[in-house]
Structure formats: C-alpha cells, structure tokens
Design a protein around this motif. Structure first.
Motif, short mmCIF file in Angstrom:
data_model
loop_
_atom_site.label_atom_id
_atom_site.label_comp_id
_atom_site.label_asym_id
_atom_site.label_seq_id
_atom_site.Cartn_x
_atom_site.Cartn_y
_atom_site.Cartn_z
N ILE A 4 28.89 71.46 43.01
CA ILE A 4 28.96 70.71 41.39
C ILE A 4 27.57 70.35 41.17
CG2 ILE A 4 30.14 68.72 40.44
CD1 ILE A 4 32.13 68.77 42.91
N HIS A 5 27.43 70.68 39.83
CA HIS A 5 26.17 70.18 39.05
C HIS A 5 26.14 68.73 38.55
CE1 HIS A 5 24.76 74.06 39.90
NE2 HIS A 5 25.89 74.53 39.33
N PRO A 6 25.11 67.92 38.64
CA PRO A 6 25.03 66.62 38.52
C PRO A 6 26.08 65.98 37.21
CG PRO A 6 22.94 67.33 39.16
CD PRO A 6 23.78 68.51 38.92
N PHE A 171 24.20 63.30 44.60
CA PHE A 171 23.45 64.10 45.34
C PHE A 171 23.80 65.52 45.18
CE2 PHE A 171 21.10 60.70 48.30
CZ PHE A 171 22.00 59.66 47.66
N SER A 172 23.33 66.50 44.76
CA SER A 172 23.78 67.89 44.83
C SER A 172 22.99 68.68 45.93
CB SER A 172 23.66 68.67 43.16
OG SER A 172 24.09 67.72 42.48
N PRO A 173 24.02 69.09 46.97
CA PRO A 173 22.93 69.55 48.21
C PRO A 173 22.29 70.84 47.81
CG PRO A 173 25.42 69.11 48.67
CD PRO A 173 25.32 68.83 47.20
N VAL A 174 21.35 70.88 48.41
CA VAL A 174 20.57 72.30 48.58
C VAL A 174 20.19 72.74 49.94
CG1 VAL A 174 19.64 71.93 46.09
CG2 VAL A 174 18.17 71.29 48.42
N ALA A 175 20.89 72.28 50.98
CA ALA A 175 20.61 72.27 52.43
C ALA A 175 21.70 72.26 53.11
CB ALA A 175 19.09 71.61 52.97
N ALA A 201 24.85 65.05 57.25
CA ALA A 201 25.74 65.80 55.96
C ALA A 201 24.82 66.37 55.09
CB ALA A 201 26.61 64.57 55.64
N VAL A 202 23.95 65.77 54.75
CA VAL A 202 23.13 66.28 53.68
C VAL A 202 21.54 66.24 53.77
CG1 VAL A 202 22.44 66.19 51.22
CG2 VAL A 202 24.72 65.55 51.81
N PRO A 203 20.95 67.10 54.62
CA PRO A 203 19.61 67.16 54.84
C PRO A 203 18.58 67.19 53.38
CG PRO A 203 20.59 68.93 56.10
CD PRO A 203 21.56 68.31 54.92
N ASP A 204 19.13 67.66 52.53
CA ASP A 204 18.43 67.67 51.26
C ASP A 204 19.21 68.16 50.04
OD1 ASP A 204 16.22 67.48 49.38
OD2 ASP A 204 15.35 69.46 50.03
N ALA A 205 18.96 67.26 49.15
CA ALA A 205 19.74 67.44 47.71
C ALA A 205 19.06 67.26 46.39
CB ALA A 205 20.83 66.34 47.81
N ASN A 206 19.42 67.71 45.27
CA ASN A 206 18.90 67.67 44.16
C ASN A 206 19.45 65.96 43.79
OD1 ASN A 206 16.94 69.64 44.07
ND2 ASN A 206 18.52 70.89 42.80
N GLY A 222 14.90 63.30 42.32
CA GLY A 222 14.26 63.50 43.49
C GLY A 222 14.91 64.29 44.88
N SER A 223 14.37 64.26 45.81
CA SER A 223 14.83 64.85 46.72
C SER A 223 15.83 63.98 47.84
CB SER A 223 13.86 65.47 48.04
OG SER A 223 14.24 65.73 49.28
N GLY A 224 17.08 64.32 47.69
CA GLY A 224 18.11 63.16 48.37
C GLY A 224 18.70 63.68 49.72
N TYR A 225 18.69 62.70 50.41
CA TYR A 225 19.11 62.84 51.83
C TYR A 225 20.48 61.77 52.10
CZ TYR A 225 18.42 62.52 56.98
OH TYR A 225 18.50 62.52 58.31
#
Ligand SMILES: *[C@@H]1O[C@H](CO)[C@@H](O)[C@H](O)[C@H]1NC(C)=O
Ligand SMILES: *[C@@H]1O[C@H](CO)[C@@H](O)[C@H](O)[C@H]1NC(C)=O
Ligand SMILES: *[C@@H]1O[C@H](CO)[C@@H](O)[C@H](O)[C@H]1NC(C)=O
Ligand SMILES: *[C@@H]1O[C@H](CO)[C@@H](O)[C@H](O)[C@H]1NC(C)=O
Ligand SMILES: *[C@@H]1O[C@H](CO)[C@@H](O)[C@H](O)[C@H]1NC(C)=O
Ligand SMILES: *[C@@H]1O[C@H](CO)[C@@H](O)[C@H](O)[C@H]1NC(C)=O
Length: 375
Positions: A4-6, A171-175, A201-206, A222-225
C-alpha cells in the motif's frame, strides 16, 4: 497482499484490520501491573504471529517490546524518530526509567539540525490484536497506537497532547521480514543472543513522518524500520555488549546485530536485501563482523570505553554477490543518557566486492545503537 502506498496507507490498513478482526484475530490484554508467577517466552517461530506478544505473562524479570524508527536518507539532514511500545517492568529492563506502570510508550526525535527531544507516557494497560504476522497495538491512556503487518506496512498514530506530541508515521516496506537466522517460516530460532528473542517485521521501509511537537513541525521522508524483542529473563543477564543497526546503502537494505555474551561468545545476525528480495539472512558465525573504529575504538567494549567514532562492517552477501565492506561514521548522538546505552545517526560508505570484476562504491545513512554492560 498488495503493498500500500503512503497516501492511502492509513485508511487501507484500518479497513484490512476491520475486515479480518471478527474472524481470525487474537486479542491480548496486558495489564499495567507486573504479574506474579513464571513467564513463558517463545523462542521458536510459529507459522504466523511474528509481531504478536511473545511473553505471557509479564513477570518482574520479563519484557516485551515493539520498536519503530525512521532515519533521514539525506546525510546532510539529521532528522530521525524512534517510537517504542514496551510492556516491561524496571526490574527486567533497568535502562528504562522507574515507573508504576509496565505499559510505556516513548518517542525520541532529532530535528534536521540535530536538536533532540523526547517524551514518555505511562499507560493503564495495553491491547495487542494479532492477525497473521501483523498486529495492532493500543497503549491505553498514552495516545500512542500502531497498526500493520510486514506485508502491507505500518501506521503509527500519536495523539498525546499531555506530552505535547501528535501526528502519524507510515512505513511502506521495501525489504522482506526476517528472524535472526533466516527468512520468516515456522520452526525458526528466535534467539538473537542467549534468551533474547528478536523478530524483524520491517528491515527497511519508505517512511513518511508528520509530527507536531509543541509548536514545531517535524516532517521528513526516510528509511523506516520495525522490530520487536523480548525475554523472560532480566535484560542484563546474558549481555556483555552489542552493536545493532540498520540502514540503506546503495540498492541494499541492511541490518546488523553483533553480540557478546558474558563468556565472550559472539552471536551475530546478518541481513541484506535488494529490490525487495533477501540477499543474505544468517546467524552463521562471521556472516557479519561489526567492529568499532576511530581513535577511541575499544573491542570488546567495557562500560568505561568512550564511544567509537564509527564501525567497520563486513557483510557476506553469498557466492553470487560477494561482500560489502562498510564504514559507518557517527554524525549525531541520539541518546547519550548513561554509559550503558548509546544510539547514533550516521552515514555509510561501502565497497561492494563482487566475486569477480571491479568493486563499486555505495553510500547511505543508518541508525544504530551500542550496549555495554561488561566492567
Ligand atoms: C503478587 O503477589 C503479591 C504478594 O502476594 C500481591 O500483593 C500482589 O497483588 C500480586 N500481584 C498480582 C498482579 O496478582
Ligand atoms: C519469571 O519467569 C521466568 C521464566 O519462567 C522465571 O525464570 C523467573 O524466575 C520468573 N521471575 C519471577 C520473579 O518469578
Ligand atoms: C530492542 O531492539 C531495538 C532495536 O533493535 C533496540 O534499540 C533496543 O535497545 C532493544 N531493546 C531491548 C530491550 O532488547
Ligand atoms: C575520545 O574520548 C575522549 C574521552 O571520552 C573524548 O574527549 C574525545 O573527544 C574522543 N575522541 C574522539 C576522536 O572521538
Ligand atoms: C530525554 O531528554 C532528557 C532531557 O530533556 C534527557 O535528560 C534524557 O537523557 C533523554 N532521554 C532519552 C532516552 O533520550
Ligand atoms: C559522511 O559524510 C561526511 C560529510 O557529511 C563525509 O565527509 C564523510 O566522508 C562521510 N563518511 C562516510 C563513511 O560516508
């Protein structure tokens, strides 16, 4: 489940949860008072439930903790935010402030110029609803809540005028999610060190941060976690020191954990992903090596060791990709309250060393911490 996008994240997440709530969800109510008796902690994964409570009940030596952060991906801007939700008595987690309630929400931020601010709110109980690998948490009386899953992303809502903060973080996951020793699956080991559970659960997110702190706005991307950790033993029981952190360097999302127990045994967890696919996820000794650097670098660190100016990380990416040799440099101290615990924001420069051919230089930013209890 589709990513899902922000812009639509908030509404979509609440809708997904509302739809499944009546069917599959499990609801946990966690009282604000520490419980008597023995706690049972999960250290082997099930087929689902990654982000649910892992210790039942919370006795005076147990803790369960949900952690979220976002770090600016622009190294010239020192913005960051850390939000944590804990069910943890002071007797189990002596790094927290003493409190009558074990249900605590806290937030720490750094503004673009590096100015720090933080707040803590004690709750009168918590409710965590677990659905699949996702969860929804409400820390009653604090104004802090989260909702989400590793697949769809997360939303934190804060409406806490009593501590001068309100706003949202998405947090939109990218990893992909992982456990200490590999991708998520049933039957995985959950101990990242002796009796310390960890699920990422989320190593990296937009991530998009939109907060109002008093009269000041803190808004950045930023990079979320997001991860969680837990134990049925007092936090200090087995730890001599640790280095943990996450960041984005070139096309890679990385997470490091390098831990020494009281006997000097080193435990690690290495993670790297690229294009939303795991490249490395391992707890094999030396799959990652993290060591302090700079004039004050001391390894192994003891309580009196000054902070290093950065770290060198060697991260094995396997036969196809080679390895990453990463230099992390501290740009800001985010928490510097006691000698035991420090949290930093920094930048990274890395050399990707492929199995054959020429290396490539990559840059990025990171958020990381260091614990040292050894005398
Ligand atoms: C734990 O035991 C003590 C002493 O018996 C008692 O005072 C306290 O109420 C108990 N706590 C709970 C949460 O049951
Ligand atoms: C809490 O539970 C753990 C795990 O069963 C046990 O080892 C510990 O002694 C308990 N703590 C107290 C204070 O009863
Ligand atoms: C939990 O994990 C976060 C991030 O991995 C770390 O900053 C924090 O110190 C950990 N807390 C405990 C109690 O393990
Ligand atoms: C090394 O540690 C000392 C004492 O804590 C401190 O004054 C100094 O600035 C540190 N040097 C560097 C390069 O970090
Ligand atoms: C929060 O801020 C206060 C100063 O306002 C500082 O003393 C304390 O160390 C900070 N705590 C954290 C966890 O950053
Ligand atoms: C970090 O950024 C500074 C400039 O802000 C630069 O001088 C330094 O080389 C960078 N370090 C790393 C390890 O990327």
């Amino acid at each position: 489940m589709a990513r899902i996008h922000p812009p639509s994240l908030a509404g979509a997440l609440w809708a997904i949860f509302a739809a499944v709530l009546l069917t599959q969800a499990k609801v946990f109510h966690i009282p604000a008072a520490v419980q008597n008796g023995t706690s049972t902690a999960e250290f082997r994964s099930s087929a689902s439930g990654l982000d649910g409570p892992k210790v039942h009940p919370i006795n005076s030596s147990a803790f369960d903790w949900w952690y979220f952060d976002v770090v600016s991906t622009d190294p010239t801007v020192l913005s960051s935010v850390v939000v944590s939700f804990s069910t943890a008595p002071y007797s189990a987690l002596p790094l927290l402030a003493p409190s009558n309630s074990i249900v605590v929400a806290s937030i720490s931020v750094s503004f673009p110029d590096g100015t720090l601010w933080n707040a803590t709110s004690n709750g009168n109980g918590a409710t965590v609803t677990v659905d699949g690998d996702g969860s929804r948490g409400t820390w009653h009386g604090t104004g802090f809540s989260w909702i989400g899953s590793p697949a769809s992303g997360y939303l934190i809502k804060i409406d806490a005028p009593h501590v001068n903060v309100r706003g949202t973080i998405t947090f939109s996951p990218v990893a992909p999610a992982h456990y200490p020793c590999g991708p998520i699956a049933a039957g995985q080991k959950l101990e990242v060190g002796p009796r310390l559970g960890w699920a990422n659960a989320v190593p990296d997110a937009n991530s998009v941060v939109n907060l109002h702190i008093g009269g000041t706005r803190l808004a950045f991307k930023g990079s979320g976690y997001h991860d969680k950790n837990w134990s049925d033993q007092v936090f200090t029981t087995h730890i001599a020191s640790w280095y943990w952190g996450h960041g984005r360097v070139g096309p890679y999302s990385i997470v490091w954990f390098d831990f020494l127990d009281l006997t000097g045994t080193e435990f690690v967890s290495a993670y790297a992903s690229k294009n939303d696919k795991i490249v490395a996820a391992s707890c094999t000794p030396r799959s990652i090596i993290v060591r302090p650097t700079g004039r004050n670098a001391t390894y192994p660190p003891v309580l009196s060791s000054p902070h290093p100016s950065g770290y060198h990380i060697s991260l094995d990416l396997g036969a196809r990709e080679g390895s990453l040799e990463i230099d992390v440099t501290v740009l800001a101290n985010l928490v510097d309250a006691n000698p035991e615990y420090a949290r930093f924001l920094g930048n990274m420069s890395a050399k990707l060393v492929p199995p054959s051919g020429r290396g490539k230089y990559l840059t990025g930013t990171a958020l990381f911490d260091q614990i040292k209890f050894a005398q």
